[in-house]
Design a protein around this motif. Structure first.
Motif, PDB file in Angstrom:
ATOM      1  N   ARG A  44     -68.962  73.349  47.007  1.00  0.00           N
ATOM      2  CA  ARG A  44     -67.716  74.115  47.147  1.00  0.00           C
ATOM      3  C   ARG A  44     -66.927  73.658  48.369  1.00  0.00           C
ATOM      4  NH1 ARG A  44     -70.950  78.482  45.480  1.00  0.00           N
ATOM      5  NH2 ARG A  44     -71.314  79.046  47.628  1.00  0.00           N
ATOM      6  N   ARG A  45     -67.624  73.407  49.484  1.00  0.00           N
ATOM      7  CA  ARG A  45     -66.934  72.937  50.688  1.00  0.00           C
ATOM      8  C   ARG A  45     -66.297  71.579  50.459  1.00  0.00           C
ATOM      9  NH1 ARG A  45     -71.538  75.106  53.207  1.00  0.00           N
ATOM     10  NH2 ARG A  45     -72.480  73.036  53.347  1.00  0.00           N
ATOM     11  N   ALA A  46     -67.020  70.675  49.801  1.00  0.00           N
ATOM     12  CA  ALA A  46     -66.487  69.348  49.527  1.00  0.00           C
ATOM     13  C   ALA A  46     -65.272  69.428  48.604  1.00  0.00           C
ATOM     14  CB  ALA A  46     -67.566  68.463  48.897  1.00  0.00           C
ATOM     15  N   GLN A  47     -65.331  70.294  47.603  1.00  0.00           N
ATOM     16  CA  GLN A  47     -64.201  70.450  46.696  1.00  0.00           C
ATOM     17  C   GLN A  47     -62.987  71.031  47.419  1.00  0.00           C
ATOM     18  OE1 GLN A  47     -64.871  73.021  43.359  1.00  0.00           O
ATOM     19  NE2 GLN A  47     -63.185  72.133  42.196  1.00  0.00           N
ATOM     20  N   ALA A  48     -63.213  71.980  48.313  1.00  0.00           N
ATOM     21  CA  ALA A  48     -62.113  72.572  49.072  1.00  0.00           C
ATOM     22  C   ALA A  48     -61.446  71.522  49.962  1.00  0.00           C
ATOM     23  CB  ALA A  48     -62.615  73.743  49.908  1.00  0.00           C
ATOM     24  N   VAL A  49     -62.236  70.661  50.583  1.00  0.00           N
ATOM     25  CA  VAL A  49     -61.677  69.599  51.422  1.00  0.00           C
ATOM     26  C   VAL A  49     -60.868  68.634  50.571  1.00  0.00           C
ATOM     27  CG1 VAL A  49     -62.292  67.583  52.817  1.00  0.00           C
ATOM     28  CG2 VAL A  49     -63.412  69.763  53.222  1.00  0.00           C
ATOM     29  N   TYR A  50     -61.408  68.279  49.400  1.00  0.00           N
ATOM     30  CA  TYR A  50     -60.702  67.368  48.501  1.00  0.00           C
ATOM     31  C   TYR A  50     -59.365  67.969  48.067  1.00  0.00           C
ATOM     32  CZ  TYR A  50     -59.502  64.929  44.201  1.00  0.00           C
ATOM     33  OH  TYR A  50     -58.830  64.259  43.220  1.00  0.00           O
ATOM     34  N   LEU A  51     -59.373  69.230  47.663  1.00  0.00           N
ATOM     35  CA  LEU A  51     -58.143  69.864  47.203  1.00  0.00           C
ATOM     36  C   LEU A  51     -57.136  70.043  48.330  1.00  0.00           C
ATOM     37  CD1 LEU A  51     -59.538  72.519  44.712  1.00  0.00           C
ATOM     38  CD2 LEU A  51     -58.352  70.378  44.182  1.00  0.00           C
ATOM     39  N   SER A  52     -57.614  70.254  49.552  1.00  0.00           N
ATOM     40  CA  SER A  52     -56.684  70.422  50.670  1.00  0.00           C
ATOM     41  C   SER A  52     -55.982  69.107  51.002  1.00  0.00           C
ATOM     42  CB  SER A  52     -57.413  70.947  51.902  1.00  0.00           C
ATOM     43  OG  SER A  52     -58.275  69.955  52.426  1.00  0.00           O
ATOM     44  N   ARG A  53     -56.623  67.981  50.703  1.00  0.00           N
ATOM     45  CA  ARG A  53     -56.017  66.677  50.983  1.00  0.00           C
ATOM     46  C   ARG A  53     -55.199  66.145  49.807  1.00  0.00           C
ATOM     47  NH1 ARG A  53     -61.306  63.855  53.747  1.00  0.00           N
ATOM     48  NH2 ARG A  53     -61.307  65.149  55.608  1.00  0.00           N
ATOM     49  N   LEU A  54     -55.268  66.813  48.674  1.00  0.00           N
ATOM     50  CA  LEU A  54     -54.578  66.363  47.483  1.00  0.00           C
ATOM     51  C   LEU A  54     -53.076  66.608  47.598  1.00  0.00           C
ATOM     52  CD1 LEU A  54     -55.412  65.162  44.752  1.00  0.00           C
ATOM     53  CD2 LEU A  54     -55.450  67.461  43.840  1.00  0.00           C
ATOM     54  N   ASP A  55     -52.286  65.666  47.101  1.00  0.00           N
ATOM     55  CA  ASP A  55     -50.829  65.781  47.118  1.00  0.00           C
ATOM     56  C   ASP A  55     -50.413  67.036  46.348  1.00  0.00           C
ATOM     57  OD1 ASP A  55     -48.143  65.148  47.428  1.00  0.00           O
ATOM     58  OD2 ASP A  55     -48.103  63.912  45.608  1.00  0.00           O
ATOM     59  N   PRO A  56     -49.531  67.868  46.897  1.00  0.00           N
ATOM     60  CA  PRO A  56     -49.130  69.112  46.213  1.00  0.00           C
ATOM     61  C   PRO A  56     -48.529  68.881  44.823  1.00  0.00           C
ATOM     62  CG  PRO A  56     -48.378  69.143  48.481  1.00  0.00           C
ATOM     63  CD  PRO A  56     -48.936  67.784  48.230  1.00  0.00           C
ATOM     64  N   GLU A  57     -47.821  67.766  44.630  1.00  0.00           N
ATOM     65  CA  GLU A  57     -47.249  67.486  43.312  1.00  0.00           C
ATOM     66  C   GLU A  57     -48.344  67.195  42.290  1.00  0.00           C
ATOM     67  OE1 GLU A  57     -44.348  64.425  43.645  1.00  0.00           O
ATOM     68  OE2 GLU A  57     -43.109  65.558  45.058  1.00  0.00           O
ATOM     69  N   VAL A  58     -49.361  66.460  42.712  1.00  0.00           N
ATOM     70  CA  VAL A  58     -50.482  66.148  41.822  1.00  0.00           C
ATOM     71  C   VAL A  58     -51.244  67.431  41.495  1.00  0.00           C
ATOM     72  CG1 VAL A  58     -52.676  64.901  41.642  1.00  0.00           C
ATOM     73  CG2 VAL A  58     -50.692  63.790  42.672  1.00  0.00           C
ATOM     74  N   LYS A  59     -51.430  68.265  42.508  1.00  0.00           N
ATOM     75  CA  LYS A  59     -52.130  69.534  42.292  1.00  0.00           C
ATOM     76  C   LYS A  59     -51.364  70.414  41.301  1.00  0.00           C
ATOM     77  CE  LYS A  59     -53.833  71.505  45.958  1.00  0.00           C
ATOM     78  NZ  LYS A  59     -54.056  72.338  47.155  1.00  0.00           N
ATOM     79  N   ALA A  60     -50.044  70.479  41.443  1.00  0.00           N
ATOM     80  CA  ALA A  60     -49.224  71.283  40.530  1.00  0.00           C
ATOM     81  C   ALA A  60     -49.271  70.724  39.112  1.00  0.00           C
ATOM     82  CB  ALA A  60     -47.785  71.327  41.034  1.00  0.00           C
ATOM     83  N   ALA A  61     -49.276  69.408  38.974  1.00  0.00           N
ATOM     84  CA  ALA A  61     -49.344  68.795  37.649  1.00  0.00           C
ATOM     85  C   ALA A  61     -50.691  69.086  36.984  1.00  0.00           C
ATOM     86  CB  ALA A  61     -49.124  67.289  37.758  1.00  0.00           C
ATOM     87  N   ARG A  62     -51.761  69.056  37.761  1.00  0.00           N
ATOM     88  CA  ARG A  62     -53.087  69.368  37.208  1.00  0.00           C
ATOM     89  C   ARG A  62     -53.162  70.816  36.741  1.00  0.00           C
ATOM     90  NH1 ARG A  62     -57.712  66.552  40.973  1.00  0.00           N
ATOM     91  NH2 ARG A  62     -57.188  64.398  40.467  1.00  0.00           N
ATOM     92  N   ILE A  63     -52.612  71.720  37.518  1.00  0.00           N
ATOM     93  CA  ILE A  63     -52.628  73.139  37.147  1.00  0.00           C
ATOM     94  C   ILE A  63     -51.808  73.353  35.878  1.00  0.00           C
ATOM     95  CG2 ILE A  63     -51.847  75.430  37.862  1.00  0.00           C
ATOM     96  CD1 ILE A  63     -52.613  74.611  40.748  1.00  0.00           C
ATOM     97  N   ALA A  64     -50.647  72.705  35.795  1.00  0.00           N
ATOM     98  CA  ALA A  64     -49.804  72.844  34.602  1.00  0.00           C
ATOM     99  C   ALA A  64     -50.522  72.313  33.365  1.00  0.00           C
ATOM    100  CB  ALA A  64     -48.483  72.116  34.809  1.00  0.00           C
ATOM    101  N   ALA A  65     -51.193  71.163  33.483  1.00  0.00           N
ATOM    102  CA  ALA A  65     -51.921  70.595  32.347  1.00  0.00           C
ATOM    103  C   ALA A  65     -53.074  71.503  31.942  1.00  0.00           C
ATOM    104  CB  ALA A  65     -52.433  69.206  32.699  1.00  0.00           C
ATOM    105  N   SER A  66     -53.744  72.079  32.919  1.00  0.00           N
ATOM    106  CA  SER A  66     -54.851  72.985  32.625  1.00  0.00           C
ATOM    107  C   SER A  66     -54.353  74.229  31.903  1.00  0.00           C
ATOM    108  CB  SER A  66     -55.562  73.372  33.917  1.00  0.00           C
ATOM    109  OG  SER A  66     -56.555  74.329  33.675  1.00  0.00           O
ATOM    110  N   ASN A  67     -53.232  74.773  32.356  1.00  0.00           N
ATOM    111  CA  ASN A  67     -52.658  75.956  31.711  1.00  0.00           C
ATOM    112  C   ASN A  67     -52.211  75.635  30.285  1.00  0.00           C
ATOM    113  OD1 ASN A  67     -53.101  77.433  33.998  1.00  0.00           O
ATOM    114  ND2 ASN A  67     -50.999  77.266  34.748  1.00  0.00           N
TER     115      ASN A  67
END
Length: 103
Positions: A44-67
């Motif tokens: 969980r800690r490793a995933q949180a670090v990975y997500l915190s370093r992820l580009d916000p646009e990429v993160k938003a695109a992943r969430i949209a695709a998941s939804n």
């Protein structure tokens, strides 16, 4: 089980002497312990670090695709149509999976 004790070199391993109930043959097993809670917390800690370093646009695109996949699965379950057909009707490519090797 005849005898149980910690391993001489590794305290996380338990050494047990056992005896077969049908033939009486004696043998030794070594059983290791794993800290599952610690492994999950580390993941969980490793995933949180990975997500915190992820580009916000990429993160938003992943969430949209998941939804979108979630909504498509819901519609496929309601209508009884295959998920690939629902995704094709929405103009979304179905997720590709690697082909299984033929034996």
């Amino acid at each position: 089980m005849i005898d149980s004790r910690p391993h001489e070199d590794d305290p996380g391993v338990i050494r047990r002497r056992r005896e077969c109930v049908s033939c009486g043959h004696r043998f030794v097993t070594q059983e290791g312990t794993i800290n599952i809670a610690g492994m999950r917390a580390k993941r969980r800690r490793a995933q949180a670090v990975y997500l915190s370093r992820l580009d916000p646009e990429v993160k938003a695109a992943r969430i949209a695709a998941s939804n979108l996949r979630r909504d498509a699965k819901f519609e496929a379950a309601e209508t009884g149509r295959p998920l690939a057909d629902v995704l094709a009707a929405w103009g979304v490519a179905a997720p590709s999976r690697p082909a299984l090797p033929n034996p």
